[in-house]
Design a protein around this motif. Structure first.
Motif, PDB file in Angstrom:
ATOM      1  N   GLN A 154       2.907   0.645  10.879  1.00  0.00           N
ATOM      2  CA  GLN A 154       3.476   1.375   9.696  1.00  0.00           C
ATOM      3  C   GLN A 154       3.559   2.765  10.153  1.00  0.00           C
ATOM      4  OE1 GLN A 154       5.372  -0.305   7.360  1.00  0.00           O
ATOM      5  NE2 GLN A 154       4.615  -2.188   8.818  1.00  0.00           N
TER       6      GLN A 154
ATOM      7  N   GLU B 122      -5.531  -5.688  -1.077  1.00  0.00           N
ATOM      8  CA  GLU B 122      -6.147  -4.433  -1.063  1.00  0.00           C
ATOM      9  C   GLU B 122      -5.410  -3.395  -1.807  1.00  0.00           C
ATOM     10  OE1 GLU B 122      -6.923  -2.974   2.930  1.00  0.00           O
ATOM     11  OE2 GLU B 122      -7.822  -4.895   3.840  1.00  0.00           O
TER      12      GLU B 122
ATOM     13  N   PRO C 104       0.665  -1.220  -0.014  1.00  0.00           N
ATOM     14  CA  PRO C 104       0.009  -0.066  -0.012  1.00  0.00           C
ATOM     15  C   PRO C 104       0.950   1.289  -0.104  1.00  0.00           C
ATOM     16  CG  PRO C 104      -0.613  -1.460   1.857  1.00  0.00           C
ATOM     17  CD  PRO C 104       0.301  -2.125   1.083  1.00  0.00           C
ATOM     18  N   HIS C 105       1.938   1.288   0.775  1.00  0.00           N
ATOM     19  CA  HIS C 105       2.921   2.523   0.590  1.00  0.00           C
ATOM     20  C   HIS C 105       3.412   2.603  -0.828  1.00  0.00           C
ATOM     21  CE1 HIS C 105       4.091   1.205   4.952  1.00  0.00           C
ATOM     22  NE2 HIS C 105       2.849   1.374   4.885  1.00  0.00           N
TER      23      HIS C 105
ATOM     24  N   PHE D 175      -6.690  -1.581  -5.328  1.00  0.00           N
ATOM     25  CA  PHE D 175      -6.793  -0.206  -5.365  1.00  0.00           C
ATOM     26  C   PHE D 175      -5.916   0.627  -6.449  1.00  0.00           C
ATOM     27  CE2 PHE D 175      -6.916   4.136  -2.416  1.00  0.00           C
ATOM     28  CZ  PHE D 175      -7.955   4.650  -3.126  1.00  0.00           C
TER      29      PHE D 175
ATOM     30  N   VAL E 132       0.129   6.669   4.179  1.00  0.00           N
ATOM     31  CA  VAL E 132       1.392   6.530   4.371  1.00  0.00           C
ATOM     32  C   VAL E 132       2.205   6.879   3.053  1.00  0.00           C
ATOM     33  CG1 VAL E 132       3.583   5.158   5.184  1.00  0.00           C
ATOM     34  CG2 VAL E 132       1.262   5.079   6.310  1.00  0.00           C
TER      35      VAL E 132
ATOM     36  N   GLY F 190      -2.745   2.585   4.503  1.00  0.00           N
ATOM     37  CA  GLY F 190      -1.490   2.150   3.854  1.00  0.00           C
ATOM     38  C   GLY F 190      -0.979   3.254   2.711  1.00  0.00           C
TER      39      GLY F 190
ATOM     40  N   ALA G  67     -11.470  -0.788   2.064  1.00  0.00           N
ATOM     41  CA  ALA G  67     -10.499  -1.541   2.733  1.00  0.00           C
ATOM     42  C   ALA G  67      -9.535  -0.829   3.514  1.00  0.00           C
ATOM     43  CB  ALA G  67      -9.504  -1.881   1.270  1.00  0.00           C
ATOM     44  N   GLU G  68      -9.827  -0.858   4.809  1.00  0.00           N
ATOM     45  CA  GLU G  68      -9.333   0.142   5.877  1.00  0.00           C
ATOM     46  C   GLU G  68      -7.690   0.108   5.853  1.00  0.00           C
ATOM     47  OE1 GLU G  68     -11.933  -1.853   6.526  1.00  0.00           O
ATOM     48  OE2 GLU G  68     -13.654  -0.273   6.775  1.00  0.00           O
ATOM     49  N   ALA G  69      -7.173  -0.980   5.768  1.00  0.00           N
ATOM     50  CA  ALA G  69      -5.658  -1.204   5.733  1.00  0.00           C
ATOM     51  C   ALA G  69      -5.054  -0.387   4.515  1.00  0.00           C
ATOM     52  CB  ALA G  69      -5.173  -2.554   5.628  1.00  0.00           C
ATOM     53  N   VAL G  70      -5.631  -0.385   3.397  1.00  0.00           N
ATOM     54  CA  VAL G  70      -5.289   0.377   2.372  1.00  0.00           C
ATOM     55  C   VAL G  70      -5.590   2.025   2.193  1.00  0.00           C
ATOM     56  CG1 VAL G  70      -6.775   0.181   0.326  1.00  0.00           C
ATOM     57  CG2 VAL G  70      -4.467  -0.108  -0.050  1.00  0.00           C
TER      58      VAL G  70
ATOM     59  N   HIS H 276       8.533  11.305  17.554  1.00  0.00           N
ATOM     60  CA  HIS H 276       7.536  12.473  17.092  1.00  0.00           C
ATOM     61  C   HIS H 276       8.702  13.472  16.429  1.00  0.00           C
ATOM     62  CE1 HIS H 276       3.933  10.883  19.088  1.00  0.00           C
ATOM     63  NE2 HIS H 276       4.512  10.984  20.007  1.00  0.00           N
TER      64      HIS H 276
ATOM     65  N   GLN I 176      -9.146  -3.283  11.347  1.00  0.00           N
ATOM     66  CA  GLN I 176      -8.652  -4.024  10.131  1.00  0.00           C
ATOM     67  C   GLN I 176      -7.613  -3.147   9.284  1.00  0.00           C
ATOM     68  OE1 GLN I 176     -12.733  -4.495   9.547  1.00  0.00           O
ATOM     69  NE2 GLN I 176     -12.644  -6.013   7.692  1.00  0.00           N
TER      70      GLN I 176
ATOM     71  N   LEU J 178       6.838   5.492  11.245  1.00  0.00           N
ATOM     72  CA  LEU J 178       7.698   5.537   9.851  1.00  0.00           C
ATOM     73  C   LEU J 178       8.613   6.497  10.078  1.00  0.00           C
ATOM     74  CD1 LEU J 178       7.688   5.146   6.792  1.00  0.00           C
ATOM     75  CD2 LEU J 178       6.318   7.446   6.656  1.00  0.00           C
TER      76      LEU J 178
ATOM     77  N   ASP K 246      -2.983  -7.128   2.735  1.00  0.00           N
ATOM     78  CA  ASP K 246      -2.356  -5.878   2.027  1.00  0.00           C
ATOM     79  C   ASP K 246      -2.361  -5.792   0.631  1.00  0.00           C
ATOM     80  OD1 ASP K 246      -2.778  -4.513   4.630  1.00  0.00           O
ATOM     81  OD2 ASP K 246      -0.438  -4.049   4.713  1.00  0.00           O
TER      82      ASP K 246
ATOM     83  N   HIS L 255      -2.584  -2.646  11.693  1.00  0.00           N
ATOM     84  CA  HIS L 255      -1.201  -2.955  11.365  1.00  0.00           C
ATOM     85  C   HIS L 255      -0.529  -1.620  10.590  1.00  0.00           C
ATOM     86  CE1 HIS L 255      -3.273  -4.465   7.923  1.00  0.00           C
ATOM     87  NE2 HIS L 255      -2.273  -4.466   7.176  1.00  0.00           N
ATOM     88  N   GLN L 256      -1.409  -1.184   9.804  1.00  0.00           N
ATOM     89  CA  GLN L 256      -0.906  -0.006   9.298  1.00  0.00           C
ATOM     90  C   GLN L 256      -0.902   1.256   9.852  1.00  0.00           C
ATOM     91  OE1 GLN L 256       0.496   0.529   6.148  1.00  0.00           O
ATOM     92  NE2 GLN L 256       0.108  -1.318   5.277  1.00  0.00           N
TER      93      GLN L 256
ATOM     94  N   LEU M 157       2.083   7.770  17.634  1.00  0.00           N
ATOM     95  CA  LEU M 157       0.749   8.294  17.447  1.00  0.00           C
ATOM     96  C   LEU M 157       0.286   9.231  18.337  1.00  0.00           C
ATOM     97  CD1 LEU M 157      -1.081   6.868  15.054  1.00  0.00           C
ATOM     98  CD2 LEU M 157      -1.917   5.743  16.977  1.00  0.00           C
TER      99      LEU M 157
END
Lengths: 335, 337
Positions: B108, A149, A115-116, A153, B79, B76, B70-73, A312, B100, B112, A146, B103-104, B154
């Motif tokens: 992630q 998904e 996805p990134h 997309f 990001v 994701g 698709a929540e993860a994407v 942060h 869902q 990051l 992932d 993990h992202q 976060l």
């Protein structure tokens, strides 16, 4: 549309493949010597990564690796290997590949980088940047949500992204047959609505060809491509793995007979572009580069207090308080 | 890059929570063309609660994007978008669906910056409604913020007023770090107050004293502030003066404001919708232990959801803390000799 490869290109590709294997084996040995942490050798995948990198434009395109590929991304600059060495030595700076190198650090959580890559490609498309994002993942990672998904997309967005599935036959001990009932991984692209192709991942020229075509599609606005590059894992999954428990010996022996390095050496020798002396020199050069990277990384170990940095943009009051407590306990620099 | 609106400095308007969020998204998108909104049904439909109403018309499908389910994407790609220089404002339709994307978000986005030593930053705002009381199907009401509070990197905010929603959402969007912006589902239309129309920023990490009092402090956030206020009105009739502190921000936590309130009042009740065990109230009480233990005149009480999964509609009024339970807890704390 594929850019023809010059003799210099071909020799550089051979040099990078040899360099990748030398670096990878040195990394493996470093772990055995207790100087590095767990790492994943590239043996068997060199043609895929080096061939793909050659098809990209390092000034315009991005590479998002899983974790096996950084040793073979020399085309994007020496910083990739230098950072990787720090990474396996446990130096936090190993995750920092400096500007302007367009490579992400290794990703341990499988397929989360997919996805990134789509997001980056989407962002580039939005701002009118001419380039693409290429993401590596393994056969095992295609079973992660992932991947589905993100690829789905990407198709909707027609994002300039290339998915390279490195199918090396094994996800640690799980063979491809336990991963999917599909005929091949490229077939999955049909469900996403964009082309997919399977390529012999031991043939660097074939890899170069398909990635070049995929890049052309990406930057011309035609959308994503899924490439399955088939090879065989010629080394343990990682330094922590014992493949003799699950990998059939005859398979491995047969795969060694299809070693991508040997294959390309023969090809170039046949064209009069490579000799055994070149191999010896390339190995020695790669070893020297790796040695310098190791020396530099070992001479400049991180101050553990850096664990409070980059959490942060600005440390929270609480983290600042914890940092002071840390200093009271460990001192400013306990190295 | 930016579009500055001419609004008198002191102009304000009464808005409910949703209107304030919608107004802020419009302003921030006008202000910075890198700001994008993405999520399920956020475009043509304007969001299932209309929080993003009108954005698609004004800013187009390139910046206001209906994503696949698709929540993860959603997180994701945010990001990746952030790494490519965009400023995504992602919507997770209900916080219970964030599992869902866990993990992202946690694995992630939150790390990051840390794992790349600042090469990339996840400048992402993740908006999501949470909390119960409106007879939703399963997993639409879960109050799972403390699960995210255990994730370094976060920021988590949960405003209780429309004015704060504006100020904190604008600040979150401009913040270089990922911010989980939690909206009180039950208060979307019920909560109404004056919202400044011009530039209005509220620093993340600063609590707010909602009403003054001296006998006891009730610490709450999001919709539980409303419950606490109604409890305080009842308690006032009994002659108990309750101060209400709205944390506003979970991470960073305003430790000083908590300590000050405890020193002033000596008696404390913490109210949360989440289950009792390991809910954020536990962290607030541990913080009081660190900073103000000797100011306490009675053990701290917490009023929580029960340690049962968030229940179906017929049971939920007996699950979510209500005025009666808060009043009862305050009485116990105040009556402790």
């Amino acid at each position: 549309m594929t850019r023809p490869l010059s003799d210099d290109d071909l020799r550089a590709m051979m040099t990078h493949m040899i360099g990748a294997r030398v670096s990878s084996q040195r990394a493996f040995n470093l772990q055995r010597q207790g100087r590095a942490g767990t790492n994943a050798p590239i043996d068997g995948s060199e043609a895929i990564v080096v061939g793909a990198a050659r098809a990209l434009d390092p000034t315009a395109d991005w590479v998002l690796p899983q974790y096996r590929e950084p040793v073979a991304l020399q085309r994007f600059g020496p910083e990739v290997l230098e950072s990787y060495v720090r990474y396996i030595l446990g130096d936090p700076d190993g995750g920092h590949i400096p500007e302007p190198v367009r490579v992400w650090p290794p990703q341990i959580s499988l397929a989360t980088q997919v996805p990134h890559a789509v997001g980056m490609a989407w962002g580039m498309k939005r701002t009118g940047e001419t380039g693409c994002a290429l993401v590596f993942l393994g056969d095992g990672s295609t079973s992660e949500g992932d991947f589905y998904e993100a690829a789905n997309f990407a198709g909707v967005l027609r994002a300039p992204v290339i998915f390279v599935v490195v199918n090396n036959g094994w996800a640690i001990s799980t063979p491809v047959a336990s991963q999917t009932a599909a005929k091949n991984f490229a077939a999955k692209s049909h469900a996403f609505g964009f082309p997919g192709t399977t390529v012999d991942g031991t043939d660097i020229l074939a890899v170069y060809e398909v990635v070049s075509e995929a890049r052309e599609r990406a930057v011309s606005g035609a959308g994503p491509t899924l490439i399955e590059a088939v090879t065989y894992r010629l080394a343990p999954h990682t330094t922590a793995d014992d493949p003799t428990r699950y990998m059939p010996d005859d398979e491995l022996v047969a795969a060694r007979g299809r070693d991508p390095l040997t294959r390309f050496q023969k090809e170039l020798s046949g064209r009069g572009l490579w000799s055994d002396d070149d191999t010896t020199r390339a190995e020695a050069d790669a070893d020297a580069v790796m040695e310098a990277a190791i020396q530099a990384a070992e001479a400049d170990r991180a101050n553990p207090i850096e664990l409070f940095d980059h959490v942060h943009a600005i440390r929270t009051t609480r983290l600042e308080r914890q940092r002071r407590e840390w200093i009271d306990h460990y001192g400013e620099d306990p190295r | 890059m930016s579009h500055v609106e001419e609004i008198p400095d002191d102009a304000s308007q009464e808005m409910n929570m949703l209107e304030a969020i919608n107004h802020t998204l419009h302003q921030e998108m006008r202000r910075d063309e890198r700001v994008m909104v993405l999520g399920e049904d956020v475009g043509h439909n304007g969001g299932v609660f209309r929080a993003t109403d009108g954005l698609h018309t004004e800013f187009g499908g390139d910046r206001v994007v209906d994503t696949p389910l698709a929540e993860a994407v959603i997180v994701g790609t945010s990001v990746g978008l952030a790494a490519a220089g965009q400023i995504p404002v992602a919507e997770i339709q209900f916080l219970g669906f964030a599992y869902q994307a866990m993990h992202q978000i946690a694995g992630q986005a939150a790390r990051l910056r840390f794992r790349t030593r600042g090469r990339f930053q996840a400048r992402i705002t993740i908006r999501s409604p949470f909390g119960g009381g409106v007879r939703t199907p399963e997993l639409h009401s879960d109050s799972i913020l403390s699960q995210f509070a255990n994730v370094p990197g976060l920021k988590i905010v949960a405003p209780s007023s429309a004015s704060d929603a504006k100020g904190m959402l604008a600040t979150a969007i401009r913040d270089p770090d990922p911010v989980l912006f939690l909206e009180p589902l039950r208060g979307y239309r019920m909560i109404k107050d004056e919202v400044p129309l011009g530039e209005h920023l509220v620093e993340l990490g600063k609590a707010r004293t909602v009403s003054d009092g001296s006998d006891v402090v009730i610490i709450a956030w999001s919709y539980m502030v409303d419950v606490a206020m109604r409890a305080a009105t009842e308690l006032a009739n009994e002659g108990i003066s309750a101060r209400i502190v709205d944390l506003r921000s979970i991470v960073p936590l305003d430790t000083e404001a908590i300590a000050q309130a405890v020193e002033d009042c000596g008696r404390v009740v913490v109210v949360q919708e989440a289950p009792e065990t390991n809910g954020f109230a536990s962290e607030v009480i541990a913080t009081i232990n660190d900073t103000s233990f000797y100011s306490l005149e009675a053990p701290v009480e917490r009023v929580s959801g029960w340690d049962a999964p968030y229940p179906t509609g017929q049971l939920e009024d007996f699950y979510v803390p209500d005025v009666g339970r808060v009043v009862a807890a305050v009485r116990r704390v105040v009556e402790t000799p």
